[in-house]
Design an enzyme around this catalytic site. Structure first.
Site, PDB file in Angstrom:
ATOM      1  N   ALA A 183      -4.478  13.795   3.164  1.00 51.36           N
ATOM      2  CA  ALA A 183      -4.760  14.160   4.162  1.00 51.36           C
ATOM      3  C   ALA A 183      -5.396  16.121   4.842  1.00 51.36           C
ATOM      4  CB  ALA A 183      -3.587  13.642   5.200  1.00 51.36           C
ATOM      5  N   THR A 184      -5.114  16.071   3.963  1.00 49.34           N
ATOM      6  CA  THR A 184      -4.583  17.420   4.379  1.00 49.34           C
ATOM      7  C   THR A 184      -6.298  17.880   4.260  1.00 49.34           C
ATOM      8  OG1 THR A 184      -3.017  18.235   2.671  1.00 49.34           O
ATOM      9  CG2 THR A 184      -4.829  19.972   3.469  1.00 49.34           C
ATOM     10  N   ASN A 221       6.534  13.785   9.396  1.00 55.15           N
ATOM     11  CA  ASN A 221       6.927  13.645   7.905  1.00 55.15           C
ATOM     12  C   ASN A 221       8.456  13.585   7.510  1.00 55.15           C
ATOM     13  OD1 ASN A 221       5.382  16.023   8.637  1.00 55.15           O
ATOM     14  ND2 ASN A 221       5.947  16.401   6.517  1.00 55.15           N
ATOM     15  N   SER A 247      -3.487   9.186   4.833  1.00 54.91           N
ATOM     16  CA  SER A 247      -3.687   9.468   2.647  1.00 54.91           C
ATOM     17  C   SER A 247      -3.153   8.455   2.175  1.00 54.91           C
ATOM     18  CB  SER A 247      -2.688  10.564   3.130  1.00 54.91           C
ATOM     19  OG  SER A 247      -2.462  11.105   1.585  1.00 54.91           O
ATOM     20  N   ALA A 248      -3.598   8.454   0.888  1.00 56.06           N
ATOM     21  CA  ALA A 248      -3.474   6.631  -0.015  1.00 56.06           C
ATOM     22  C   ALA A 248      -2.440   6.948  -0.756  1.00 56.06           C
ATOM     23  CB  ALA A 248      -4.254   6.849  -0.923  1.00 56.06           C
ATOM     24  N   THR A 252     -19.623  14.113  -4.538  1.00 61.36           N
ATOM     25  CA  THR A 252     -19.996  12.281  -5.601  1.00 61.36           C
ATOM     26  C   THR A 252     -18.400  11.627  -4.407  1.00 61.36           C
ATOM     27  OG1 THR A 252     -21.220  13.269  -6.747  1.00 61.36           O
ATOM     28  CG2 THR A 252     -19.914  10.798  -7.118  1.00 61.36           C
ATOM     29  N   CYS A 311       6.040  20.845   1.160  1.00 59.08           N
ATOM     30  CA  CYS A 311       5.317  21.658   0.736  1.00 59.08           C
ATOM     31  C   CYS A 311       6.195  23.029   0.822  1.00 59.08           C
ATOM     32  CB  CYS A 311       4.135  21.774   2.030  1.00 59.08           C
ATOM     33  SG  CYS A 311       3.860  20.303   1.988  1.00 59.08           S
TER      34      CYS A 311
HETATM   35  C1  PLP Z   1       1.655  13.915   3.045  1.00 60.53           C
HETATM   36  C2  PLP Z   1       1.286  14.533   4.285  1.00 60.53           C
HETATM   37  C3  PLP Z   1       0.006  15.563   4.806  1.00 60.53           C
HETATM   38  C4  PLP Z   1      -0.806  16.371   3.447  1.00 60.53           C
HETATM   39  O1  PLP Z   1      -1.602  14.627   3.166  1.00 60.53           O
HETATM   40  P1  PLP Z   1      -2.694  14.878   1.561  1.00 60.53           P
HETATM   41  O2  PLP Z   1      -2.875  13.790   1.654  1.00 60.53           O
HETATM   42  O3  PLP Z   1      -1.321  15.692   0.702  1.00 60.53           O
HETATM   43  O4  PLP Z   1      -2.942  16.519   1.423  1.00 60.53           O
HETATM   44  C5  PLP Z   1      -0.822  15.615   5.850  1.00 60.53           C
HETATM   45  N1  PLP Z   1      -0.556  15.774   7.241  1.00 60.53           N
HETATM   46  C6  PLP Z   1       1.241  14.626   7.210  1.00 60.53           C
HETATM   47  C7  PLP Z   1       2.325  14.158   7.817  1.00 60.53           C
HETATM   48  C8  PLP Z   1       1.831  14.067   5.501  1.00 60.53           C
HETATM   49  O5  PLP Z   1       2.864  13.796   5.785  1.00 60.53           O
END
Ligand code: PLP
Length: 423
Positions: free
Chosen positions: A95-96, A175, A223-224, A264, A350
């Site tokens: 997600a980042t 989050n 994000s998986a 890749t 974080c």
């Molecule tokens: C965990 C999270 C992210 C970051 O996701 P990653 O896949 O760990 O980089 C970004 N946004 C929210 C709302 C999250 O909860």
């Protein structure tokens, strides 16, 4: 589940009076930070490390075809969970990266139209810091405030739109507090003004029904590892029609993923991500019913403690997340006090290294003291009734113990301390 370093302890079920229920310690209640891979996800990934190791971009032999086929199948699994077309799913490292690609990609691509982005004070750092970066290179960003409930004001959003606005970036679910923003109303406003709507849905997809068409979403990150898949993989949904969204790539190279994200492909990770999405699609409803019940029990019992409260809207939120303040209790002390048996955090993984109170809770209007007294409890697929019972008991005892050695609490009990929570 194999949780690695496991300690088995017997826990007596008081109500039953008979029998011993074994639970494994420590209990994991930080599912918003990350989730374990579902064993079915790991099983699906396994062959793609060894015998099916092909590069999905290799066009000249069966190893490559096999990899490509697996990736395209996973793309369908992801798309189906969110009601998208497979071609609208761009695989990323998480997600980042998706947040960066969506915001920077739109900023660069639509520079001719404007430079203004609207976002919210309670966004994830991946969104806030990306916006901060753009402000340094000519972008203009409006940070909307939120109510005590953690929700944005739709009239304020609409009033913030200018002729130069190119993007509204508002997360689906938070989050730290689990609050769900009024996504459909936001997208309606965005559409009416011809502005793209991007949502960070890392906490929402796989937990609540997300439908990119019904919700009117133009770009969305997933994000998986937040939905029982592996770490280091995710996706950016990019709408292909009504409107067709274009992006400037942030990683250039071999032109993978329709040129939007070269590199890749992480085939085993993508296969696991696809499987994780399919499991969520099939099991989300049953999981949610169970987790809502457990979360409600947890809240009901913990709120029996004086001067405690739930932060954020209790109506519009995820079913498995609870953020609770215990006034006159230092949350870091509480977490450290119980962390042999319960894995918890005070908020975002974080920012938990810093001693600053949560900026999300401060945006809700909590003062520093109360923000420092807040705990995030994240339940998940593998949380059991016994674990919740154990956690309630342990947390209640710890709160009472910590208050017992807090002078401020003593003053409050004597009637001279201040009370910040309206019980
Ligand atoms: C965990 C999270 C992210 C970051 O996701 P990653 O896949 O760990 O980089 C970004 N946004 C929210 C709302 C999250 O909860």
């Amino acid at each position: 589940m194999n949780w690695g370093n496991i300690v088995w302890v017997p826990v007596f079920r008081k109500q039953a009076g008979i029998g011993i229920n074994m639970i494994k310690l420590p209990i994991y209640l930080d599912y918003n930070a990350t989730t374990p891979c579902d064993p079915r996800v790991v099983a699906a990934m396994f062959p793609y490390f060894t015998e099916k190791f092909g590069n999905a971009a290799s066009r000249t032999h069966s190893f490559g075809w096999e990899g490509e086929e697996a990736v395209e199948y996973a793309r369908e699994q992801v798309a189906r969970l969110i009601g998208a077309e497979p071609k609208e799913v761009i695989f990323t490292s998480g997600a980042t990266e998706g947040d960066n690609l969506a915001i920077k990609g739109v900023f660069e691509m639509y520079a001719g139209k404007g430079n203004h982005i609207i976002t919210v004070a309670t966004e994830h750092k991946a969104v806030l810091d990306t916006c901060g970066h753009l402000e340094k290179i000519g972008g203009e960003v409006t940070y909307l405030p939120v109510s005590r409930e953690g929700l944005i004001d739709l009239a304020e959003l609409e009033a913030a739109i200018k002729p130069t606005t190119i993007l509204i970036a508002i997360m689906y679910a938070n989050n730290e507090i689990g609050v769900i923003q009024p996504v459909r109303e936001i997208s309606r406003i965005a559409r009416a003004h011809g502005v793209l709507f991007f949502t960070d849905a890392a906490q929402a997809v796989g937990k609540v029904r997300v439908d990119v068409n019904g919700d009117g979403i133009d770009l969305m990150t997933i994000s998986a590892h937040k939905l029982y898949g592996p770490k280091g993989v995710g996706a950016l949904y990019v709408r292909r029609k009504n409107p067709r969204v274009r992006l400037t790539a942030q990683i250039d190279g071999g032109g993978h993923e329709r040129g939007m994200r070269s590199g890749t492909l992480n085939v085993p990770g993508i296969v696991g991500f696809g499987m994780a999405c399919e499991l969520c699609r099939l099991e989300m409803e049953a999981d949610n019913e169970r987790l809502t019940r457990l979360r409600d029990k947890l809240e009901k019992d913990l709120l029996q403690l004086e001067l405690s409260c739930v932060n954020g809207s209790r109506e519009f939120r995820l079913p498995h997340t609870s953020n609770i303040s215990f006034q006159y209790v230092d949350a870091e002390g509480l977490i450290t006090g119980v962390n042999k048996n319960i894995a918890l955090s005070s908020g975002s993984a974080c920012t938990s290294a810093s001693l600053e109170p949560s900026y999300v809770l401060k945006a809700l209007g909590l003062d520093d003291g109360l923000a420092h007294s807040s705990l995030r409890i994240g339940l998940g697929r593998f949380t059991t009734d016994e674990e919740i019972e154990y956690a309630i008991k342990e947390l209640k005892e710890a709160v009472i113990r910590l208050r017992g050695i807090n002078h401020q609490w003593e003053l409050y009990k004597e009637g001279v301390g201040q009370k910040l929570i309206n019980e």
